[in-house]
Enzyme design. Sequence first.
Site, PDB file in Angstrom:
ATOM      1  N   THR A  40       0.868  -1.187   0.000  1.00  0.00           N
ATOM      2  CA  THR A  40       0.000   0.000   0.000  1.00  0.00           C
ATOM      3  C   THR A  40       0.904   1.236   0.000  1.00  0.00           C
ATOM      4  N   THR A  44       5.090   4.803   6.373  1.00  0.00           N
ATOM      5  CA  THR A  44       4.880   4.717   7.817  1.00  0.00           C
ATOM      6  C   THR A  44       3.702   5.599   8.226  1.00  0.00           C
ATOM      7  N   THR A 147      13.292   5.980   1.410  1.00  0.00           N
ATOM      8  CA  THR A 147      12.986   4.685   2.035  1.00  0.00           C
ATOM      9  C   THR A 147      12.652   4.779   3.519  1.00  0.00           C
ATOM     10  N   SER A 149      12.209   5.242   7.619  1.00  0.00           N
ATOM     11  CA  SER A 149      12.872   4.891   8.879  1.00  0.00           C
ATOM     12  C   SER A 149      12.182   3.701   9.531  1.00  0.00           C
ATOM     13  N   GLY A 185      10.188   8.547  26.780  1.00  0.00           N
ATOM     14  CA  GLY A 185       9.089   9.507  26.975  1.00  0.00           C
ATOM     15  C   GLY A 185       9.088  10.574  25.906  1.00  0.00           C
ATOM     16  N   GLU A 191       2.165   9.743  23.102  1.00  0.00           N
ATOM     17  CA  GLU A 191       0.913   9.579  22.343  1.00  0.00           C
ATOM     18  C   GLU A 191       0.331   8.174  22.568  1.00  0.00           C
ATOM     19  N   ASP A 318      12.702  10.713   6.015  1.00  0.00           N
ATOM     20  CA  ASP A 318      13.284  10.168   7.248  1.00  0.00           C
ATOM     21  C   ASP A 318      14.662   9.533   7.063  1.00  0.00           C
ATOM     22  N   ALA A 326       6.350  13.926   8.960  1.00  0.00           N
ATOM     23  CA  ALA A 326       5.719  13.760   7.648  1.00  0.00           C
ATOM     24  C   ALA A 326       5.711  15.061   6.867  1.00  0.00           C
ATOM     25  N   HIS A 450     -13.623  36.619  18.206  1.00  0.00           N
ATOM     26  CA  HIS A 450     -14.035  36.303  19.577  1.00  0.00           C
ATOM     27  C   HIS A 450     -15.332  35.493  19.540  1.00  0.00           C
TER      28      HIS A 450
HETATM   29  P1  FAD Z   1       8.223   6.320   5.316  1.00  0.00           P
HETATM   30  O1  FAD Z   1       6.883   6.863   5.588  1.00  0.00           O
HETATM   31  O2  FAD Z   1       8.823   5.401   6.310  1.00  0.00           O
HETATM   32  O3  FAD Z   1       8.130   5.615   3.886  1.00  0.00           O
HETATM   33  C1  FAD Z   1       9.159   4.889   3.326  1.00  0.00           C
HETATM   34  C2  FAD Z   1       8.563   3.798   2.462  1.00  0.00           C
HETATM   35  O4  FAD Z   1       9.597   3.211   1.701  1.00  0.00           O
HETATM   36  C3  FAD Z   1       7.936   2.661   3.256  1.00  0.00           C
HETATM   37  O5  FAD Z   1       6.588   2.492   2.911  1.00  0.00           O
HETATM   38  C4  FAD Z   1       8.770   1.439   2.902  1.00  0.00           C
HETATM   39  O6  FAD Z   1       7.999   0.267   2.789  1.00  0.00           O
HETATM   40  C5  FAD Z   1       9.343   1.843   1.571  1.00  0.00           C
HETATM   41  N1  FAD Z   1      10.611   1.181   1.241  1.00  0.00           N
HETATM   42  C6  FAD Z   1      11.726   1.098   1.996  1.00  0.00           C
HETATM   43  N2  FAD Z   1      12.717   0.454   1.352  1.00  0.00           N
HETATM   44  C7  FAD Z   1      12.211   0.137   0.138  1.00  0.00           C
HETATM   45  C8  FAD Z   1      12.751  -0.515  -1.008  1.00  0.00           C
HETATM   46  N3  FAD Z   1      14.003  -0.952  -1.028  1.00  0.00           N
HETATM   47  N4  FAD Z   1      11.949  -0.698  -2.078  1.00  0.00           N
HETATM   48  C9  FAD Z   1      10.659  -0.247  -2.057  1.00  0.00           C
HETATM   49  N5  FAD Z   1      10.105   0.385  -1.023  1.00  0.00           N
HETATM   50  C10 FAD Z   1      10.880   0.590   0.053  1.00  0.00           C
HETATM   51  N6  FAD Z   1       4.982  12.531  11.682  1.00  0.00           N
HETATM   52  C11 FAD Z   1       4.231  13.657  11.707  1.00  0.00           C
HETATM   53  O7  FAD Z   1       4.585  14.634  11.054  1.00  0.00           O
HETATM   54  N7  FAD Z   1       3.063  13.712  12.425  1.00  0.00           N
HETATM   55  C12 FAD Z   1       2.624  12.678  13.163  1.00  0.00           C
HETATM   56  O8  FAD Z   1       1.580  12.758  13.810  1.00  0.00           O
HETATM   57  C13 FAD Z   1       3.399  11.488  13.181  1.00  0.00           C
HETATM   58  N8  FAD Z   1       2.997  10.419  13.884  1.00  0.00           N
HETATM   59  C14 FAD Z   1       3.743   9.266  13.865  1.00  0.00           C
HETATM   60  C15 FAD Z   1       3.314   8.195  14.618  1.00  0.00           C
HETATM   61  C16 FAD Z   1       4.040   7.034  14.627  1.00  0.00           C
HETATM   62  C17 FAD Z   1       3.564   5.872  15.449  1.00  0.00           C
HETATM   63  C18 FAD Z   1       5.238   6.927  13.842  1.00  0.00           C
HETATM   64  C19 FAD Z   1       6.026   5.663  13.818  1.00  0.00           C
HETATM   65  C20 FAD Z   1       5.671   8.002  13.088  1.00  0.00           C
HETATM   66  C21 FAD Z   1       4.928   9.190  13.095  1.00  0.00           C
HETATM   67  N9  FAD Z   1       5.337  10.306  12.365  1.00  0.00           N
HETATM   68  C22 FAD Z   1       4.593  11.459  12.406  1.00  0.00           C
HETATM   69  C23 FAD Z   1       6.558  10.300  11.531  1.00  0.00           C
HETATM   70  C24 FAD Z   1       6.200  10.059  10.051  1.00  0.00           C
HETATM   71  O9  FAD Z   1       5.489   8.856   9.943  1.00  0.00           O
HETATM   72  C25 FAD Z   1       7.464  10.003   9.208  1.00  0.00           C
HETATM   73  O10 FAD Z   1       8.218  11.172   9.400  1.00  0.00           O
HETATM   74  C26 FAD Z   1       7.125   9.885   7.715  1.00  0.00           C
HETATM   75  O11 FAD Z   1       6.386   8.720   7.475  1.00  0.00           O
HETATM   76  C27 FAD Z   1       8.395   9.893   6.872  1.00  0.00           C
HETATM   77  O12 FAD Z   1       8.087   9.679   5.534  1.00  0.00           O
HETATM   78  P2  FAD Z   1       9.110   8.971   4.519  1.00  0.00           P
HETATM   79  O13 FAD Z   1       8.400   8.928   3.235  1.00  0.00           O
HETATM   80  O14 FAD Z   1      10.428   9.596   4.633  1.00  0.00           O
HETATM   81  O15 FAD Z   1       9.284   7.497   5.104  1.00  0.00           O
HETATM   82  P1  NAD Z   2      11.893  10.613  20.252  1.00  0.00           P
HETATM   83  O1  NAD Z   2      13.275  10.888  19.822  1.00  0.00           O
HETATM   84  O2  NAD Z   2      10.857  11.679  20.127  1.00  0.00           O
HETATM   85  O3  NAD Z   2      11.896  10.205  21.790  1.00  0.00           O
HETATM   86  C1  NAD Z   2      12.648   9.154  22.305  1.00  0.00           C
HETATM   87  C2  NAD Z   2      12.798   9.344  23.793  1.00  0.00           C
HETATM   88  O4  NAD Z   2      13.358   8.165  24.335  1.00  0.00           O
HETATM   89  C3  NAD Z   2      13.722  10.513  24.167  1.00  0.00           C
HETATM   90  O5  NAD Z   2      13.088  11.324  25.106  1.00  0.00           O
HETATM   91  C4  NAD Z   2      14.958   9.809  24.725  1.00  0.00           C
HETATM   92  O6  NAD Z   2      15.595  10.542  25.741  1.00  0.00           O
HETATM   93  C5  NAD Z   2      14.352   8.521  25.282  1.00  0.00           C
HETATM   94  N1  NAD Z   2      15.287   7.397  25.367  1.00  0.00           N
HETATM   95  C6  NAD Z   2      16.204   6.996  24.449  1.00  0.00           C
HETATM   96  N2  NAD Z   2      16.847   5.897  24.880  1.00  0.00           N
HETATM   97  C7  NAD Z   2      16.312   5.585  26.090  1.00  0.00           C
HETATM   98  C8  NAD Z   2      16.542   4.542  27.031  1.00  0.00           C
HETATM   99  N3  NAD Z   2      17.458   3.604  26.804  1.00  0.00           N
HETATM  100  N4  NAD Z   2      15.798   4.530  28.155  1.00  0.00           N
HETATM  101  C9  NAD Z   2      14.871   5.478  28.391  1.00  0.00           C
HETATM  102  N5  NAD Z   2      14.611   6.480  27.531  1.00  0.00           N
HETATM  103  C10 NAD Z   2      15.314   6.532  26.393  1.00  0.00           C
HETATM  104  O7  NAD Z   2      11.466   9.281  19.477  1.00  0.00           O
HETATM  105  P2  NAD Z   2      10.067   8.522  19.367  1.00  0.00           P
HETATM  106  O8  NAD Z   2       9.099   9.031  20.366  1.00  0.00           O
HETATM  107  O9  NAD Z   2      10.405   7.087  19.337  1.00  0.00           O
HETATM  108  O10 NAD Z   2       9.578   8.978  17.939  1.00  0.00           O
HETATM  109  C11 NAD Z   2      10.332   8.649  16.765  1.00  0.00           C
HETATM  110  C12 NAD Z   2      10.127   9.656  15.681  1.00  0.00           C
HETATM  111  O11 NAD Z   2       8.799   9.639  15.187  1.00  0.00           O
HETATM  112  C13 NAD Z   2      10.417  11.064  16.144  1.00  0.00           C
HETATM  113  O12 NAD Z   2      11.302  11.647  15.233  1.00  0.00           O
HETATM  114  C14 NAD Z   2       9.106  11.751  16.114  1.00  0.00           C
HETATM  115  O13 NAD Z   2       9.213  13.106  15.707  1.00  0.00           O
HETATM  116  C15 NAD Z   2       8.291  10.944  15.120  1.00  0.00           C
HETATM  117  N6  NAD Z   2       6.896  10.990  15.550  1.00  0.00           N
HETATM  118  C16 NAD Z   2       6.224  12.174  15.450  1.00  0.00           C
HETATM  119  C17 NAD Z   2       4.942  12.266  15.924  1.00  0.00           C
HETATM  120  C18 NAD Z   2       4.223  13.561  15.819  1.00  0.00           C
HETATM  121  O14 NAD Z   2       4.678  14.410  15.076  1.00  0.00           O
HETATM  122  N7  NAD Z   2       3.105  13.753  16.493  1.00  0.00           N
HETATM  123  C19 NAD Z   2       4.333  11.169  16.506  1.00  0.00           C
HETATM  124  C20 NAD Z   2       5.046  10.001  16.621  1.00  0.00           C
HETATM  125  C21 NAD Z   2       6.328   9.928  16.113  1.00  0.00           C
END
Ligand code: FAD
Ligand code: NAD
Length: 471
Positions: A40, A44, A147, A149, A185, A191, A318, A326, A450
Amino acid sequence: ATEAEEKDLVIIGGGVAGYVAAIKAGQAGLKVACIEKRGTLGGTCLNVGCIPSKSLLNNSHLYHQILHDTKNRGIDVEGVKLNLEQMMKAKDTSVAGLTKGVEFLFKKNNVEYIKGTGAFADEHTIAVNLIDGGETSVRGKNIIIATGSEATPFPGLNIDEKKVVTSTGAIAMTKVPKKMVVIGGGIIGLEMGSVWSRLGAEVTVVEFLGQIGGPGMDAEISKAIQKTLQKQGMKFKLNTKVMSGDDSGESVKIAVEAAKGGKEETLDADVVLVAIGRRPYTAGLGLENIGLETDNRGRLVIDQEYRTKLPHIRVIGDCTFGPMLAHKAEEEAVAAIEYITKNYGHVNYGAIPSVMYTHPEVAWVGQNEAELKEAGIKYKVGSFPFTANSRAKTNLDTEGMVKFLCDAETDRILGIHIMGPNAGEMIAEGTLALEYGASAEDVARTCHAHPTLAEAFKEAAMATYDKAVHY
Ligand code: FAD
Ligand code: NAD
């Protein structure tokens, strides 16, 4: 694609970075293919990140509010029950709608969608292992690597996405755990911890640093949201290191110790969420075949125009530098295509907002107080609490504040930090102000409707150079 066919652009990865680049390339008239291995589109973010987590955050908040915050509003509710299966279905429906939507946009913009795993055969050729079996290859005059993270694993803990989960398991659990330990944390920990805490789990967050929220969150706001999350039932162990984990039994045992050494303790959990950050994903891409290397954190190295040392190969999202967000990936996608088609592009990395979708939300853009102090920049602060905002008061939703950080001499906005209802929407106004180089006074002299929460934004701006009206 046939072997002979050459595209103007081949994109590896159909996440936000890759799919946005593909659409923009299609719109610009390039012959473009996007390779995605997941089955799909949306990566991520749409499949296992932003979108499903926000669905669960929204609906778990509604559930929690109906349980705990209706009587005082004159609404008597009885027999409230959680139907987790349906909550997950609602999430899946949103995800499916959006990922299919991207597929539709590919068709609309003449993007060829290749379902498979791509790897460099040579500098211009990508070999693709197709999901449905078989192989193909496609050549690109230009190539974009997008690709993404993956979750950073915790050494010694075996991630099975059931007992020991990353965010991917945490958005798909089939029952509410009794006890959940969250390692890290940061944004994911808070979240997803919020979701399961609202649904009834006893959640303990273990954080290595002295504050929650991950990189960038202002210390004052971090303390305030921690207090609120504690009131909602979450527990925190700050300045605490996870030493080891044992997942061999029915429950998972997590040994923790004060970060500076000292008291040891073992925490017991049905589910452990590992949320200690994410790392770039480039495995299996065949980078070695074309001599491309990653830095010590796994990031592909690029210049200002997203080019690797092979100038026709660019990297966005990423898997390279910058915040893993994103909307950052999307901005880079647009700029990368502009570089290819017009020779210029631009992303302002100083004005990328961050939002944490807890309740209340936390949002910020620009620098925080610690960063300004570190840089030796003289600044002034203006803040305004939501307890003094009429709309927050009528909504009985008054926790949090808006805080402006401005240059002490010029009043130019340097950072804006918000904890409050809808902070994630409000920060758009802050980002626009920062992008346009506005002063706090520019914002304060802009008429705001307001009664709205945004009036707190205006009044915080006013408080940087004058007294706020309502506080
Ligand atoms: P990705 O979205 O990881 O996409 C990379 C794609 O490449 C994947 O689908 C993978 O399958 C594909 N791929 C990898 N290698 C290959 C290959 N060799 N051939 C073909 N396909 C391949 N960010 C926000 O801004 N707001 C949020 O609220 C937010 N919430 C998040 C919640 C969670 C739980 C997580 C984990 C992340 C969240 N993020 C959020 C972060 C956000 O998801 C990422 O920053 C964003 O998806 C990055 O986009 P990208 O395209 O760089 O990578
Ligand atoms: P993060 O870097 O935001 O937080 C990781 C936390 O784990 C840090 O506070 C760090 O000090 C702590 N940590 C690291 N190693 C540890 C250990 N051994 N023991 C205890 N604490 C430890 O990473 P995340 O929350 O995993 O999120 C990953 C990425 O996804 C981030 O870049 C984030 O921006 C993105 N994301 C964004 C959103 C959003 O925009 N709303 C939501 C989810 C994820």
